[in-house]
Design a protein around this motif. Sequence first.
Motif, PDB file in Angstrom:
ATOM      1  N   ARG A 272      -1.389  15.888  21.769  1.00 27.57           N
ATOM      2  CA  ARG A 272      -1.612  16.439  20.287  1.00 27.57           C
ATOM      3  C   ARG A 272      -2.015  15.007  19.453  1.00 27.57           C
ATOM      4  N   SER A 273      -1.540  13.919  19.765  1.00 29.46           N
ATOM      5  CA  SER A 273      -1.856  12.690  19.049  1.00 29.46           C
ATOM      6  C   SER A 273      -3.170  12.612  18.549  1.00 29.46           C
ATOM      7  N   VAL A 274      -4.442  13.006  19.393  1.00 29.04           N
ATOM      8  CA  VAL A 274      -5.706  13.192  18.931  1.00 29.04           C
ATOM      9  C   VAL A 274      -6.012  13.855  17.785  1.00 29.04           C
ATOM     10  N   PHE A 275      -5.143  14.739  17.373  1.00 29.81           N
ATOM     11  CA  PHE A 275      -5.365  15.760  16.350  1.00 29.81           C
ATOM     12  C   PHE A 275      -4.402  15.435  14.973  1.00 29.81           C
ATOM     13  N   MET A 276      -3.809  14.499  15.045  1.00 29.47           N
ATOM     14  CA  MET A 276      -2.809  14.280  13.944  1.00 29.47           C
ATOM     15  C   MET A 276      -3.740  13.562  13.038  1.00 29.47           C
ATOM     16  N   ALA A 277      -3.184  13.837  11.501  1.00 30.58           N
ATOM     17  CA  ALA A 277      -3.684  13.397  10.244  1.00 30.58           C
ATOM     18  C   ALA A 277      -2.735  12.591   9.889  1.00 30.58           C
ATOM     19  N   CYS A 278      -3.118  11.493   9.026  1.00 30.02           N
ATOM     20  CA  CYS A 278      -2.682  10.384   8.602  1.00 30.02           C
ATOM     21  C   CYS A 278      -1.736  10.946   7.205  1.00 30.02           C
ATOM     22  N   VAL A 279      -0.296  10.830   7.188  1.00 27.46           N
ATOM     23  CA  VAL A 279       0.418  11.421   6.108  1.00 27.46           C
ATOM     24  C   VAL A 279       0.890  10.100   5.401  1.00 27.46           C
ATOM     25  N   LEU A 280       1.060   9.162   6.051  1.00 21.96           N
ATOM     26  CA  LEU A 280       1.614   7.864   5.044  1.00 21.96           C
ATOM     27  C   LEU A 280       0.591   6.534   5.387  1.00 21.96           C
TER      28      LEU A 280
ATOM     29  N   ASP B 255       0.805  -3.816   7.049  1.00 26.79           N
ATOM     30  CA  ASP B 255      -0.025  -2.510   7.031  1.00 26.79           C
ATOM     31  C   ASP B 255       0.923  -1.545   8.001  1.00 26.79           C
ATOM     32  N   PHE B 256       1.137  -0.316   7.691  1.00 24.53           N
ATOM     33  CA  PHE B 256       1.871   0.443   8.421  1.00 24.53           C
ATOM     34  C   PHE B 256       1.314   1.927   8.099  1.00 24.53           C
ATOM     35  N   SER B 257       0.990   2.690   9.167  1.00 22.80           N
ATOM     36  CA  SER B 257       0.749   4.143   8.910  1.00 22.80           C
ATOM     37  C   SER B 257       1.494   5.233   9.961  1.00 22.80           C
ATOM     38  N   LEU B 258       1.635   6.204   9.451  1.00 21.92           N
ATOM     39  CA  LEU B 258       2.414   7.290  10.050  1.00 21.92           C
ATOM     40  C   LEU B 258       1.386   8.526  10.313  1.00 21.92           C
ATOM     41  N   GLU B 259       1.404   9.383  11.135  1.00 19.86           N
ATOM     42  CA  GLU B 259       0.594  10.400  11.547  1.00 19.86           C
ATOM     43  C   GLU B 259       1.753  11.785  11.342  1.00 19.86           C
ATOM     44  N   GLU B 260       1.083  12.835  11.227  1.00 25.33           N
ATOM     45  CA  GLU B 260       1.706  14.188  10.966  1.00 25.33           C
ATOM     46  C   GLU B 260       2.416  14.462  12.349  1.00 25.33           C
TER      47      GLU B 260
ATOM     48  N   THR C 207       6.614  -6.356  -4.136  1.00 22.36           N
ATOM     49  CA  THR C 207       5.756  -7.422  -4.892  1.00 22.36           C
ATOM     50  C   THR C 207       4.570  -7.216  -5.125  1.00 22.36           C
ATOM     51  N   SER C 208       3.880  -6.667  -3.994  1.00 28.67           N
ATOM     52  CA  SER C 208       2.379  -6.357  -4.038  1.00 28.67           C
ATOM     53  C   SER C 208       1.940  -5.331  -2.993  1.00 28.67           C
ATOM     54  N   GLY C 209       1.115  -4.685  -3.172  1.00 31.41           N
ATOM     55  CA  GLY C 209       0.901  -3.598  -2.120  1.00 31.41           C
ATOM     56  C   GLY C 209       0.704  -2.348  -2.816  1.00 31.41           C
ATOM     57  N   ASN C 210       0.328  -1.183  -1.696  1.00 29.71           N
ATOM     58  CA  ASN C 210       0.413   0.136  -2.186  1.00 29.71           C
ATOM     59  C   ASN C 210       0.714   1.307  -1.247  1.00 29.71           C
ATOM     60  N   ILE C 211       1.047   2.461  -1.772  1.00 31.06           N
ATOM     61  CA  ILE C 211       1.692   3.470  -0.820  1.00 31.06           C
ATOM     62  C   ILE C 211       0.701   4.656  -0.952  1.00 31.06           C
ATOM     63  N   HIS C 212       0.094   5.228  -0.032  1.00 36.09           N
ATOM     64  CA  HIS C 212      -0.547   6.300   0.142  1.00 36.09           C
ATOM     65  C   HIS C 212       0.112   7.554   0.796  1.00 36.09           C
ATOM     66  N   ILE C 213       0.308   8.685  -0.039  1.00 36.72           N
ATOM     67  CA  ILE C 213       0.867   9.766   1.042  1.00 36.72           C
ATOM     68  C   ILE C 213      -0.324  10.683   0.918  1.00 36.72           C
ATOM     69  N   ARG C 214      -0.834  11.167   2.215  1.00 35.57           N
ATOM     70  CA  ARG C 214      -2.109  12.110   2.384  1.00 35.57           C
ATOM     71  C   ARG C 214      -3.102  11.671   1.521  1.00 35.57           C
TER      72      ARG C 214
END
Length: 532
Positions: free
Chosen positions: A18-26, A45-50, A78-85
């Motif tokens: 199922r890892s192939v079909f995951m969407a990045c949530v974070l 940099d760090f990412s998390l998949e559904e 101090t710096s950086g950004n966070i994206h959720i979906r």
Amino acid sequence: MRYAIIYLFQWNSIASQRSVFMACVLRMQGITKVFGSVVANDNIDFSLEEGEIHALLGENGAGKSTLMNCLYGMYPMTSGNIHIRDKQMHIRSAQDAIANGIGMVHQHFMLMSQLSVTENIILGLKQRREPFLDIRSAEREIQALSDKYGFDIDPRALIKDLPVGLQQRVEILKILYRNANILIFDEATAVLTPQQVEQLFIIIRKLAKEGKSIIMIVHKLEEVMEVCDRVTALRDGKVVGTVAVKDTSPKQLANMMVGRDVVLNIKRSAHEAGEVALSAEDIVVVDKHDKHVVDGISMELRKGEVFGIAGVDGNGQIELSEVVTGMLPYKSGRIRVGGQFIKGRHPKDFIDKKVSHIPQDRQKKGLVMEFTVMEDLVLQEHDAEPYCRRGILDWRKIRSHADELIKEYQIKVSGSEAPANTLSGGNQQKVILAREISRDMNVLVAVQPTRGLDIGATEFVRTKILEQRDKGIAVLLVSTELDEILTLSDRIAVIHKGKFVDVFRNGERTVDQIGLMMAGVSKDKIDEVVPQ
């Protein structure tokens, strides 16, 4: 256990498909967090998949907890950004994190023991019928959640009446009730029996299968291999790499974390125990309600052996360790050190008898947090030579002693004059270990000596403990880490509700049997439940 392994292989197969079909949530990009002159997170940099279970590994002070505290709104970046979906979020508080579907299960549970399960879960939440509290509706919803995940929790039960494993499930229910889709687990297995760990992993897998995305801060490589899909390793505040668990091994992960080969299985050589160094007879300790927390325990510690006490937190092992170090008064019983009864009940009486103590609570009982590292390293000996002569402290000798121990124990600190409260928890632990093990001693009482330590530091500490045993020191080891007890101990006692369930030589009981005794099964029934 066989079925658990079969289930694991099936799960890993499903996970890889199922890892192939995951969407990045974070997605966390360029996360930097600076405390004064210390860069705790350096452009991470760090990412998390559904539906993913993602491990976060690293040495003490590597930046794991800092990164997750930035995500959960506990620390401002101090710096950086966070994206959720793919939507950028500004998370400035835990409330912001919760509102964006992020929940965190802390290592030390954030529960009020006098309140019920439901009261703990809804605490701080806006009620639909304010100012009225609709407790019954909340209980029904929580019961439905509990049934859905097989938690077996009564919403009306008081937290103080629940065992540790169920308290952790309440923490999980709390974040699920708040509709969290990204779950952070901080050292989730630290206080659980082997059976409770297996149950937790079943829950985590079920959450992931339903599409929840999970981040696990862990130190145990076997847990990473068993339950996680991917792992990101940090070192010195930077990402070393991210790999799929199916493409790596514990040895490779340890190398990523520490930057060198690590001995994962320390060998305990055969060693003949000597005479009794410390004995306790019929020790009884009562709490403020006159309840027996240590209920008539007797034991003997012999020179040249490690006597391990295995048990779930809260069963009297901490109180017992504090009794035999003078930290806690006891109602009745007798203690002898070196064949002599200890008449006093003060830590100094035990220190004078050459009893060293690594306490469970490093900040309250192990260190003076406002003192410098070099001051903390000579506590108990600061008024004696070579650190003090004619009532005057020799700061040159104290500083030289501290510099040697900082180097030997690989304590990450800006210098010996840095205050202890500026160190990470793991490095604070190393300061205590360095002080207690370097002292002239006959008995070492070590309580959770590797809690919060990374794999490299754990290897170092366990080796040091066995070195003391081989020198003829009597070691009392108290740990909720069953693998630590089995790795280091010559004899083992299992404690439950203030009593020893059984005492045996290492190897005479299986892991499953010990785990069941930790949960309260009597030794007479163990062979019926789990045969040898």
